[in-house]
Design a protein around this motif. Structure first.
Motif, PDB file in Angstrom:
ATOM      1  N   ASP A   1       0.847  -1.194   0.000  1.00  0.00           N
ATOM      2  CA  ASP A   1       0.000   0.000   0.000  1.00  0.00           C
ATOM      3  C   ASP A   1       0.884   1.246   0.000  1.00  0.00           C
ATOM      4  OD1 ASP A   1      -2.409   1.514   0.220  1.00  0.00           O
ATOM      5  OD2 ASP A   1      -2.097   1.684   2.386  1.00  0.00           O
ATOM      6  N   VAL A   2       0.259   2.440  -0.181  1.00  0.00           N
ATOM      7  CA  VAL A   2       1.019   3.689  -0.126  1.00  0.00           C
ATOM      8  C   VAL A   2       0.490   4.665   0.917  1.00  0.00           C
ATOM      9  CG1 VAL A   2       1.707   3.469  -2.531  1.00  0.00           C
ATOM     10  CG2 VAL A   2      -0.294   4.843  -1.959  1.00  0.00           C
ATOM     11  N   GLY A   3      -0.521   4.265   1.687  1.00  0.00           N
ATOM     12  CA  GLY A   3      -0.932   5.068   2.835  1.00  0.00           C
ATOM     13  C   GLY A   3      -2.057   6.046   2.615  1.00  0.00           C
ATOM     14  N   ALA A   4      -2.707   6.036   1.448  1.00  0.00           N
ATOM     15  CA  ALA A   4      -3.760   7.011   1.153  1.00  0.00           C
ATOM     16  C   ALA A   4      -5.112   6.308   1.022  1.00  0.00           C
ATOM     17  CB  ALA A   4      -3.450   7.755  -0.140  1.00  0.00           C
ATOM     18  N   ARG A   5      -6.166   6.959   1.530  1.00  0.00           N
ATOM     19  CA  ARG A   5      -7.496   6.356   1.490  1.00  0.00           C
ATOM     20  C   ARG A   5      -7.945   6.050   0.070  1.00  0.00           C
ATOM     21  NH1 ARG A   5     -10.813  10.301   3.748  1.00  0.00           N
ATOM     22  NH2 ARG A   5     -11.148  11.135   1.660  1.00  0.00           N
ATOM     23  N   PHE A   6      -7.582   6.880  -0.886  1.00  0.00           N
ATOM     24  CA  PHE A   6      -8.102   6.688  -2.243  1.00  0.00           C
ATOM     25  C   PHE A   6      -7.220   5.792  -3.111  1.00  0.00           C
ATOM     26  CE2 PHE A   6      -7.144  11.349  -1.578  1.00  0.00           C
ATOM     27  CZ  PHE A   6      -5.790  11.279  -1.855  1.00  0.00           C
ATOM     28  N   TYR A   7      -6.235   5.124  -2.531  1.00  0.00           N
ATOM     29  CA  TYR A   7      -5.463   4.129  -3.267  1.00  0.00           C
ATOM     30  C   TYR A   7      -6.228   2.815  -3.189  1.00  0.00           C
ATOM     31  CZ  TYR A   7      -1.067   2.740  -5.474  1.00  0.00           C
ATOM     32  OH  TYR A   7      -0.108   2.337  -6.383  1.00  0.00           O
ATOM     33  N   THR A   8      -6.596   2.257  -4.323  1.00  0.00           N
ATOM     34  CA  THR A   8      -7.681   1.267  -4.342  1.00  0.00           C
ATOM     35  C   THR A   8      -7.336  -0.087  -3.733  1.00  0.00           C
ATOM     36  OG1 THR A   8      -7.121   0.491  -6.586  1.00  0.00           O
ATOM     37  CG2 THR A   8      -8.690   2.321  -6.394  1.00  0.00           C
ATOM     38  N   TYR A   9      -6.057  -0.393  -3.534  1.00  0.00           N
ATOM     39  CA  TYR A   9      -5.725  -1.726  -3.035  1.00  0.00           C
ATOM     40  C   TYR A   9      -6.281  -1.990  -1.637  1.00  0.00           C
ATOM     41  CZ  TYR A   9      -2.440  -1.844  -6.950  1.00  0.00           C
ATOM     42  OH  TYR A   9      -1.880  -1.810  -8.202  1.00  0.00           O
ATOM     43  N   ILE A  10      -6.403  -0.965  -0.800  1.00  0.00           N
ATOM     44  CA  ILE A  10      -6.957  -1.236   0.525  1.00  0.00           C
ATOM     45  C   ILE A  10      -8.450  -1.540   0.451  1.00  0.00           C
ATOM     46  CG2 ILE A  10      -5.186   0.110   1.725  1.00  0.00           C
ATOM     47  CD1 ILE A  10      -7.275   2.329   2.126  1.00  0.00           C
ATOM     48  N   TRP A  11      -9.112  -1.069  -0.604  1.00  0.00           N
ATOM     49  CA  TRP A  11     -10.529  -1.402  -0.766  1.00  0.00           C
ATOM     50  C   TRP A  11     -10.688  -2.745  -1.474  1.00  0.00           C
ATOM     51  CZ3 TRP A  11     -12.255   0.889   2.969  1.00  0.00           C
ATOM     52  CH2 TRP A  11     -11.789   2.159   3.319  1.00  0.00           C
ATOM     53  N   THR A  12      -9.681  -3.158  -2.249  1.00  0.00           N
ATOM     54  CA  THR A  12      -9.631  -4.548  -2.686  1.00  0.00           C
ATOM     55  C   THR A  12      -9.525  -5.453  -1.467  1.00  0.00           C
ATOM     56  OG1 THR A  12      -8.636  -4.029  -4.826  1.00  0.00           O
ATOM     57  CG2 THR A  12      -8.273  -6.248  -3.982  1.00  0.00           C
ATOM     58  N   LEU A  13      -8.680  -5.068  -0.505  1.00  0.00           N
ATOM     59  CA  LEU A  13      -8.580  -5.810   0.755  1.00  0.00           C
ATOM     60  C   LEU A  13      -9.936  -5.898   1.445  1.00  0.00           C
ATOM     61  CD1 LEU A  13      -7.060  -7.068   3.201  1.00  0.00           C
ATOM     62  CD2 LEU A  13      -6.564  -4.718   3.941  1.00  0.00           C
ATOM     63  N   PHE A  14     -10.610  -4.766   1.597  1.00  0.00           N
ATOM     64  CA  PHE A  14     -11.916  -4.754   2.261  1.00  0.00           C
ATOM     65  C   PHE A  14     -12.918  -5.628   1.513  1.00  0.00           C
ATOM     66  CE2 PHE A  14     -16.207  -3.082   2.726  1.00  0.00           C
ATOM     67  CZ  PHE A  14     -16.343  -3.044   4.105  1.00  0.00           C
ATOM     68  N   ASP A  15     -13.004  -5.448   0.200  1.00  0.00           N
ATOM     69  CA  ASP A  15     -13.960  -6.208  -0.595  1.00  0.00           C
ATOM     70  C   ASP A  15     -13.672  -7.710  -0.521  1.00  0.00           C
ATOM     71  OD1 ASP A  15     -15.221  -3.874  -1.345  1.00  0.00           O
ATOM     72  OD2 ASP A  15     -14.241  -3.751  -3.308  1.00  0.00           O
ATOM     73  N   CYS A  16     -12.390  -8.073  -0.545  1.00  0.00           N
ATOM     74  CA  CYS A  16     -12.036  -9.493  -0.486  1.00  0.00           C
ATOM     75  C   CYS A  16     -12.339 -10.077   0.894  1.00  0.00           C
ATOM     76  CB  CYS A  16     -10.570  -9.685  -0.851  1.00  0.00           C
ATOM     77  SG  CYS A  16     -10.203  -9.467  -2.611  1.00  0.00           S
ATOM     78  N   MET A  17     -12.131  -9.307   1.945  1.00  0.00           N
ATOM     79  CA  MET A  17     -12.497  -9.777   3.283  1.00  0.00           C
ATOM     80  C   MET A  17     -13.999 -10.006   3.383  1.00  0.00           C
ATOM     81  SD  MET A  17     -10.037  -7.357   5.677  1.00  0.00           S
ATOM     82  CE  MET A  17     -10.795  -7.932   7.214  1.00  0.00           C
ATOM     83  N   GLU A  18     -14.778  -9.057   2.884  1.00  0.00           N
ATOM     84  CA  GLU A  18     -16.232  -9.202   2.912  1.00  0.00           C
ATOM     85  C   GLU A  18     -16.669 -10.416   2.096  1.00  0.00           C
ATOM     86  OE1 GLU A  18     -19.816  -6.075   2.476  1.00  0.00           O
ATOM     87  OE2 GLU A  18     -18.612  -6.315   0.652  1.00  0.00           O
ATOM     88  N   ALA A  19     -16.090 -10.579   0.898  1.00  0.00           N
ATOM     89  CA  ALA A  19     -16.459 -11.694   0.033  1.00  0.00           C
ATOM     90  C   ALA A  19     -16.033 -13.029   0.634  1.00  0.00           C
ATOM     91  CB  ALA A  19     -15.837 -11.505  -1.343  1.00  0.00           C
ATOM     92  N   ALA A  20     -14.853 -13.060   1.271  1.00  0.00           N
ATOM     93  CA  ALA A  20     -14.395 -14.292   1.914  1.00  0.00           C
ATOM     94  C   ALA A  20     -15.337 -14.693   3.039  1.00  0.00           C
ATOM     95  CB  ALA A  20     -12.983 -14.114   2.444  1.00  0.00           C
ATOM     96  N   SER A  21     -15.848 -13.708   3.771  1.00  0.00           N
ATOM     97  CA  SER A  21     -16.830 -13.994   4.820  1.00  0.00           C
ATOM     98  C   SER A  21     -18.095 -14.599   4.221  1.00  0.00           C
ATOM     99  CB  SER A  21     -17.160 -12.718   5.590  1.00  0.00           C
ATOM    100  OG  SER A  21     -18.162 -12.950   6.563  1.00  0.00           O
ATOM    101  N   LEU A  22     -18.569 -14.009   3.131  1.00  0.00           N
ATOM    102  CA  LEU A  22     -19.770 -14.523   2.480  1.00  0.00           C
ATOM    103  C   LEU A  22     -19.562 -15.941   1.939  1.00  0.00           C
ATOM    104  CD1 LEU A  22     -20.836 -11.338   0.480  1.00  0.00           C
ATOM    105  CD2 LEU A  22     -22.077 -12.355   2.395  1.00  0.00           C
ATOM    106  N   ALA A  23     -18.349 -16.228   1.477  1.00  0.00           N
ATOM    107  CA  ALA A  23     -18.058 -17.527   0.876  1.00  0.00           C
ATOM    108  C   ALA A  23     -17.593 -18.561   1.896  1.00  0.00           C
ATOM    109  CB  ALA A  23     -17.001 -17.365  -0.211  1.00  0.00           C
ATOM    110  N   GLY A  24     -17.462 -18.162   3.157  1.00  0.00           N
ATOM    111  CA  GLY A  24     -17.029 -19.095   4.192  1.00  0.00           C
ATOM    112  C   GLY A  24     -15.557 -19.448   4.114  1.00  0.00           C
ATOM    113  N   LYS A  25     -14.714 -18.488   3.714  1.00  0.00           N
ATOM    114  CA  LYS A  25     -13.277 -18.721   3.588  1.00  0.00           C
ATOM    115  C   LYS A  25     -12.523 -18.061   4.741  1.00  0.00           C
ATOM    116  CE  LYS A  25     -14.259 -20.407  -0.506  1.00  0.00           C
ATOM    117  NZ  LYS A  25     -14.302 -21.885  -0.733  1.00  0.00           N
ATOM    118  N   ARG A  26     -11.355 -18.617   5.068  1.00  0.00           N
ATOM    119  CA  ARG A  26     -10.436 -17.947   5.985  1.00  0.00           C
ATOM    120  C   ARG A  26      -9.712 -16.828   5.234  1.00  0.00           C
ATOM    121  NH1 ARG A  26      -6.142 -20.758   6.911  1.00  0.00           N
ATOM    122  NH2 ARG A  26      -5.560 -19.821   8.915  1.00  0.00           N
TER     123      ARG A  26
END
Length: 420
Positions: free
Chosen positions: A150-175
């Protein structure tokens, strides 16, 4: 011959095939220079590999990564893991710009099989919620791993890829396992306005500060604890040897551009402030060798640099500059503006600097305008910055406007910090 994305990817296969056997036996034990004070920083991946991939034992593993997912001796971790019998890596998930990094801003690589490893690569870009959960389900993995710089800024999209993947992993029953890397601009403090939820987009899903001052593992803990309706089974593999006050060059790690317009750590240093110029009709320096350090437009002269210097911002000076972007705004045309020269990065406040540059640009150039879609509101997280500047507010007044919400975010953030 036209070199397509797939041809470009295929050129890596022969090289990778020749190195995977060595990678499997070498692990991450290569000697490396120590960091500041004789400490050697070890990334989350280094600690995972050196520990025999214990958190992934018995799991089918998929990894969300990009070209920044490298070892200290610049091998890609996917190549290393694929060649190591101690881990069962079965899928790769690519973010914006792609897993191997062949796509420009706003693009991705799509679904393909990686020529170097034969692994299926799935596209996560612009996917979230159940559609992304369906991707994880289709991949057949048990555990999703995340390792992106990451580069430390809210609008750098990789941290929202992280958020989206965490949410999706929860929905899919993944660790979910996050491998930590340094915040290249330090983790000393959160700075700038906090996103208002009604302005949530892929450049800001949740109410965090514009410069969050956290690592990706810390953000994952924050997301799980504060924002996910159904928290995901989460494990973080922390770094050792990193201090919050340290900039990237102290780490001893090689710098790989996390995206095409983030070529250096110096670019990352200013990005959380000067990226605001994406929301204006000025060039933010895309198409130059100094994106986000060069700003300008046709018709701007030395008066802008002079006005910016008169603000007396700590740690930075502004030089009258002229440049011709090769793409993006003003492509092929010479424009005038400023170049930022940070001379004391410990004193430098990128967000305050970005606001001061907006204020002075508007006052010194009569051609100044916001983008018609009010993209600036998405970047700053509300209408406040735009409307205050339009009303004639100075830098101190604009900064004062977010102090209360920033203080609240800092209190929440403190609970999730992993390093001193």
């Amino acid at each position: 011959m036209t070199l397509s994305r797939r041809n470009l990817l295929a050129t890596t296969a022969a090289v990778a095939a020749g190195t995977t056997a060595a990678a499997a036996s070498a692990g991450t034990a290569h000697a490396a220079p120590a960091g500041h004070g004789g400490r050697r920083l070890r990334t989350g991946f280094e600690r995972l590999a050196d520990g025999g991939y214990a958190p992934l034992d018995g799991q089918k593993v998929g990894i969300v990564t990009n070209p920044t997912g490298i070892t200290r001796d610049v091998r890609h971790i996917v190549d290393v893991m694929h060649a190591d019998d101690r881990v069962n890596l079965t899928a790769v998930f690519g973010p914006e710009h792609g897993f191997r990094g062949t796509a420009q801003a706003g693009g991705s690589e799509g679904r393909y099989d990686d020529p170097a490893t034969g692994l299926p690569v799935y596209d996560t870009y612009l996917k979230s919620g159940q559609p992304l959960a369906d991707v994880f389900t289709a991949s057949g993995v048990d555990t999703v791993v995340f390792d992106i710089q990451d580069v430390g800024a809210r609008f750098y999209t990789y941290i929202w890829t992280l958020f989206d993947c965490m949410e999706a992993a929860s929905l899919a029953g993944k660790r979910f396992v996050v491998l930590d890397r340094p915040n290249p601009v330090t983790g000393r403090a959160a700075l700038g306005p906090v996103l208002h939820k009604e302005f949530a987009t892929f450049v800001g899903r949740q109410p965090i500060a514009q410069a969050h001052g956290m690592t990706v593992a810390e953000l994952a803990l924050l997301f799980n604890g504060e924002f996910l309706e159904s928290p995901v089974p989460l494990e973080t593999v922390t770094m050792t040897g990193w201090k919050r006050s340290e900039f990237y060059d102290v780490s001893g790690l090689p710098w790989v551009p996390p995206s095409p317009n983030m070529p250096t750590p110096e670019c990352a240093l200013v990005y959380s402030g000067t990226c605001l110029f994406e929301g204006t009709n000025l060039s933010e320096g895309r198409g130059t060798t100094r994106p986000f350090e060069l700003l300008g437009a046709e018709g701007i002269d030395g008066s802008w640099a002079a006005a910016a210097n008169e603000v007396g911002l700590p740690g930075v000076r502004f030089r009258e500059a002229y440049f011709a972007p090769t793409f993006s705004k003003f492509a092929g045309r010479t424009v005038g503006g400023v170049q930022l020269h940070v001379h004391d990065r410990a004193a430098f406040d990128p967000v305050r600097t970005g606001i001061a540059l907006l204020v002075t640009a508007r006052r010194t150039w009569d051609g100044f305008a916001w983008r018609s879609d009010h993209w600036i509101d998405k970047l700053t997280g509300s209408t406040r910055v735009r409307t205050m500047i339009d009303a004639g507010a100075d830098t101190d007044e604009v900064v004062h406007g977010w102090e209360r919400e920033l203080a609240a975010f800092r209190r929440t953030r403190r609970q999730y910090l992993l390093y001193k």
